[in-house]
Design a protein around this motif. Sequence first.
Motif, PDB file in Angstrom:
ATOM      1  N   LYS A 287       0.855  -1.193   0.000  1.00 38.52           N
ATOM      2  CA  LYS A 287       0.000   0.000   0.000  1.00 38.52           C
ATOM      3  C   LYS A 287       0.884   1.234   0.000  1.00 38.52           C
ATOM      4  CE  LYS A 287      -3.423   2.354   2.959  1.00 38.52           C
ATOM      5  NZ  LYS A 287      -4.212   2.223   4.213  1.00 38.52           N
ATOM      6  N   VAL A 288       0.600   2.164  -0.900  1.00 43.22           N
ATOM      7  CA  VAL A 288       1.367   3.413  -0.994  1.00 43.22           C
ATOM      8  C   VAL A 288       0.387   4.571  -1.093  1.00 43.22           C
ATOM      9  CG1 VAL A 288       2.929   4.792  -2.403  1.00 43.22           C
ATOM     10  CG2 VAL A 288       3.381   2.353  -2.074  1.00 43.22           C
ATOM     11  N   LYS A 289       0.581   5.565  -0.236  1.00 45.39           N
ATOM     12  CA  LYS A 289      -0.196   6.805  -0.327  1.00 45.39           C
ATOM     13  C   LYS A 289       0.774   7.941  -0.622  1.00 45.39           C
ATOM     14  CE  LYS A 289      -3.637   7.509   2.444  1.00 45.39           C
ATOM     15  NZ  LYS A 289      -4.439   7.809   3.668  1.00 45.39           N
ATOM     16  N   TYR A 290       0.485   8.696  -1.674  1.00 45.23           N
ATOM     17  CA  TYR A 290       1.381   9.778  -2.089  1.00 45.23           C
ATOM     18  C   TYR A 290       1.094  11.065  -1.317  1.00 45.23           C
ATOM     19  CZ  TYR A 290       2.671   6.755  -5.987  1.00 45.23           C
ATOM     20  OH  TYR A 290       3.130   5.702  -6.745  1.00 45.23           O
ATOM     21  N   ALA A 291       1.965  12.048  -1.542  1.00 41.91           N
ATOM     22  CA  ALA A 291       1.843  13.316  -0.828  1.00 41.91           C
ATOM     23  C   ALA A 291       0.527  14.023  -1.118  1.00 41.91           C
ATOM     24  CB  ALA A 291       3.022  14.231  -1.192  1.00 41.91           C
ATOM     25  N   ASP A 292      -0.059  13.772  -2.298  1.00 40.13           N
ATOM     26  CA  ASP A 292      -1.334  14.403  -2.644  1.00 40.13           C
ATOM     27  C   ASP A 292      -2.522  13.568  -2.178  1.00 40.13           C
ATOM     28  OD1 ASP A 292      -1.246  12.276  -4.344  1.00 40.13           O
ATOM     29  OD2 ASP A 292      -1.428  13.434  -6.204  1.00 40.13           O
ATOM     30  N   PHE A 293      -2.248  12.536  -1.359  1.00 44.07           N
ATOM     31  CA  PHE A 293      -3.248  11.669  -0.738  1.00 44.07           C
ATOM     32  C   PHE A 293      -3.868  10.645  -1.697  1.00 44.07           C
ATOM     33  CE2 PHE A 293      -2.967  15.129   2.263  1.00 44.07           C
ATOM     34  CZ  PHE A 293      -3.052  14.494   3.490  1.00 44.07           C
ATOM     35  N   ALA A 318       9.603  -6.351  -4.096  1.00 39.40           N
ATOM     36  CA  ALA A 318       9.468  -6.546  -5.539  1.00 39.40           C
ATOM     37  C   ALA A 318       8.318  -5.712  -6.097  1.00 39.40           C
ATOM     38  CB  ALA A 318       9.258  -8.026  -5.848  1.00 39.40           C
ATOM     39  N   LEU A 319       7.236  -5.629  -5.350  1.00 44.08           N
ATOM     40  CA  LEU A 319       6.106  -4.808  -5.780  1.00 44.08           C
ATOM     41  C   LEU A 319       6.481  -3.328  -5.783  1.00 44.08           C
ATOM     42  CD1 LEU A 319       3.258  -6.617  -3.801  1.00 44.08           C
ATOM     43  CD2 LEU A 319       3.590  -6.640  -6.293  1.00 44.08           C
ATOM     44  N   LEU A 320       7.256  -2.908  -4.779  1.00 43.04           N
ATOM     45  CA  LEU A 320       7.712  -1.516  -4.734  1.00 43.04           C
ATOM     46  C   LEU A 320       8.634  -1.210  -5.905  1.00 43.04           C
ATOM     47  CD1 LEU A 320       7.925   1.212  -3.220  1.00 43.04           C
ATOM     48  CD2 LEU A 320       9.835   0.229  -1.932  1.00 43.04           C
ATOM     49  N   ASP A 321       9.487  -2.150  -6.257  1.00 42.35           N
ATOM     50  CA  ASP A 321      10.432  -1.935  -7.364  1.00 42.35           C
ATOM     51  C   ASP A 321       9.715  -1.679  -8.688  1.00 42.35           C
ATOM     52  OD1 ASP A 321      12.563  -2.226  -5.668  1.00 42.35           O
ATOM     53  OD2 ASP A 321      12.950  -4.322  -6.175  1.00 42.35           O
ATOM     54  N   LEU A 322       8.488  -2.158  -8.813  1.00 41.00           N
ATOM     55  CA  LEU A 322       7.734  -1.990 -10.062  1.00 41.00           C
ATOM     56  C   LEU A 322       7.063  -0.617 -10.166  1.00 41.00           C
ATOM     57  CD1 LEU A 322       6.027  -5.502 -10.286  1.00 41.00           C
ATOM     58  CD2 LEU A 322       7.994  -4.670 -11.595  1.00 41.00           C
ATOM     59  N   LEU A 323       7.050   0.139  -9.049  1.00 35.90           N
ATOM     60  CA  LEU A 323       6.429   1.468  -9.057  1.00 35.90           C
ATOM     61  C   LEU A 323       7.427   2.525  -9.509  1.00 35.90           C
ATOM     62  CD1 LEU A 323       4.356   1.462  -5.729  1.00 35.90           C
ATOM     63  CD2 LEU A 323       3.601   0.881  -8.026  1.00 35.90           C
ATOM     64  N   GLU A 324       6.955   3.500 -10.253  1.00 39.97           N
ATOM     65  CA  GLU A 324       7.846   4.565 -10.736  1.00 39.97           C
ATOM     66  C   GLU A 324       8.084   5.648  -9.684  1.00 39.97           C
ATOM     67  OE1 GLU A 324       6.941   6.197 -14.543  1.00 39.97           O
ATOM     68  OE2 GLU A 324       6.318   4.266 -15.382  1.00 39.97           O
ATOM     69  N   LEU A 325       7.164   5.816  -8.762  1.00 40.01           N
ATOM     70  CA  LEU A 325       7.293   6.831  -7.699  1.00 40.01           C
ATOM     71  C   LEU A 325       7.540   8.220  -8.271  1.00 40.01           C
ATOM     72  CD1 LEU A 325       9.387   5.024  -4.922  1.00 40.01           C
ATOM     73  CD2 LEU A 325       6.908   5.152  -5.185  1.00 40.01           C
ATOM     74  N   ARG A 326       6.598   8.683  -9.059  1.00 39.30           N
ATOM     75  CA  ARG A 326       6.725  10.016  -9.657  1.00 39.30           C
ATOM     76  C   ARG A 326       6.430  11.125  -8.640  1.00 39.30           C
ATOM     77  NH1 ARG A 326       3.589   8.889 -15.424  1.00 39.30           N
ATOM     78  NH2 ARG A 326       5.113   7.399 -16.263  1.00 39.30           N
ATOM     79  N   ARG A 327       5.842  10.754  -7.531  1.00 42.24           N
ATOM     80  CA  ARG A 327       5.549  11.721  -6.475  1.00 42.24           C
ATOM     81  C   ARG A 327       6.116  11.209  -5.165  1.00 42.24           C
ATOM     82  NH1 ARG A 327      -0.598  11.070  -7.665  1.00 42.24           N
ATOM     83  NH2 ARG A 327       0.340   9.153  -8.518  1.00 42.24           N
ATOM     84  N   ALA A 328       6.283  12.130  -4.218  1.00 44.03           N
ATOM     85  CA  ALA A 328       6.778  11.727  -2.903  1.00 44.03           C
ATOM     86  C   ALA A 328       5.713  10.901  -2.180  1.00 44.03           C
ATOM     87  CB  ALA A 328       7.138  12.963  -2.076  1.00 44.03           C
ATOM     88  N   VAL A 329       6.171  10.051  -1.289  1.00 46.77           N
ATOM     89  CA  VAL A 329       5.290   9.123  -0.572  1.00 46.77           C
ATOM     90  C   VAL A 329       5.112   9.601   0.872  1.00 46.77           C
ATOM     91  CG1 VAL A 329       5.058   6.757   0.285  1.00 46.77           C
ATOM     92  CG2 VAL A 329       5.974   7.172  -2.008  1.00 46.77           C
ATOM     93  N   ARG A 330       3.860   9.589   1.357  1.00 48.78           N
ATOM     94  CA  ARG A 330       3.586   9.978   2.740  1.00 48.78           C
ATOM     95  C   ARG A 330       3.285   8.776   3.618  1.00 48.78           C
ATOM     96  NH1 ARG A 330       0.569  13.650   4.386  1.00 48.78           N
ATOM     97  NH2 ARG A 330      -0.614  12.643   6.026  1.00 48.78           N
ATOM     98  N   LEU A 331       2.892   7.639   3.015  1.00 53.90           N
ATOM     99  CA  LEU A 331       2.555   6.439   3.787  1.00 53.90           C
ATOM    100  C   LEU A 331       2.904   5.203   2.985  1.00 53.90           C
ATOM    101  CD1 LEU A 331      -0.697   5.598   5.732  1.00 53.90           C
ATOM    102  CD2 LEU A 331       0.026   4.114   3.861  1.00 53.90           C
ATOM    103  N   ILE A 332       3.421   4.193   3.662  1.00 51.56           N
ATOM    104  CA  ILE A 332       3.667   2.906   3.023  1.00 51.56           C
ATOM    105  C   ILE A 332       3.255   1.800   3.993  1.00 51.56           C
ATOM    106  CG2 ILE A 332       6.064   2.551   3.804  1.00 51.56           C
ATOM    107  CD1 ILE A 332       6.630   1.570   0.891  1.00 51.56           C
ATOM    108  N   GLY A 333       2.779   0.711   3.439  1.00 54.24           N
ATOM    109  CA  GLY A 333       2.348  -0.387   4.294  1.00 54.24           C
ATOM    110  C   GLY A 333       2.383  -1.709   3.556  1.00 54.24           C
TER     111      GLY A 333
END
Length: 392
Positions: A287-293, A318-333
């Motif tokens: 689970k990933v929540k970005y800075a813009d919620f 491995a799932l995280l590695d597949l994400l591009e992360l174009r925005r900053a992350v505020r929460l991970i789980g």
Amino acid sequence: MQTWILHIDMDAFFASVEQLDHPEYRGKPLAVGGTSDRSVVSAASYEARKYGVRSAMSVVKARRLCPDILLVPGRMGRYKEISGQVMAVLREFSPTVEQASVDEAYLDATGLERLFGPIDEVGRRIKARVRETTGLTCSVGAAPVRFLAKIASDVNKPDGMYIIRPDEMADFLRTLPVGRIPGVGAKLAETLRTMGARTCADILARPREYWERRIGKYGGVLHDRARGIDPGGVTPTSEAKSSSAENTFAEDTSDRAVLTRWLLAQAERVGADLRGHGYKGRTVTLKVKYADFTQITRSRTLDARTDSTALIFETARALLDLLELRRAVRLIGVGVSGFEPRPRQLSLLEASPREAEATSGIDLAVDAVRRRFGNRAVTRVDLLDLRRKREE
């Protein structure tokens, strides 16, 4: 056979968890909730309660009552994690456990005296196991009926126990304020006071029909409670379907190394929770929540069910590695779901090679050390820097 219902209530649960995880908070007035002036207190430590700080109070008022109060944000994922450990302890004593909320439960203790001794001893053993497993205290109330067990658990808080025996019920109820009866809120209590009913004895001074005419259907229920009658028993809570852990960062980040370390810490928590409950799951979810919620989830279903910290972590990474992360992350789980029916305990000879490998000796050894000496007793090398930053 004497019917016994126990009510187990964790003491200042959210605040106590924060003091458990952060030794520097111990012995200090602390409130869990928001930190802005528009926020409210979710829970207060007993040190803060001495100043009059209570849950649902505004942060502004809490600061006015206690200028030195520590305000910390809540971590519901962590509270649920420990709550699961508490419920697992209760099921060691009885299969009939009903979780009423994240920090309280009812337990049908009828017949447990044959296994553990008098009801006093049952309560003491439960309190000791909860403290041994979580490092936290709870208060226990015991009575022949449900609503009195709940009231009893509040009599000697914190870290207390109170037992209302069958021959003591009438005397206990006689002077019990009506506002203490579950279901009687402040508005109804005030209405009853205007009618001259301040205690259960006042309720019994008039017939059941009087109260039904005056306040409706609940009037009959109220009259029953004043007599110590409660048909409600303990309804077992359905078993969990998933286990998860998540963290919201003080500052948003796109640093994959930081995110990966958090995933490892969370995989440890989820793995320990699964092993403690005897569960294994097939599906790992990131689970990933970005800075813009905005929020996304990514899942992967494994070939076999697992409770392995390493496998949960590697899958989440491995799932995280597949994400591009174009925005900053505020929460991970990370979470694990897809539980199969709780199996009986297998020996290593009975388990399949894949399942035997899943519950590693390292995981079990770490679990044992932490149960005995606390969660901070063992830390992976990869998490030392993360732990230092959390303690700063």
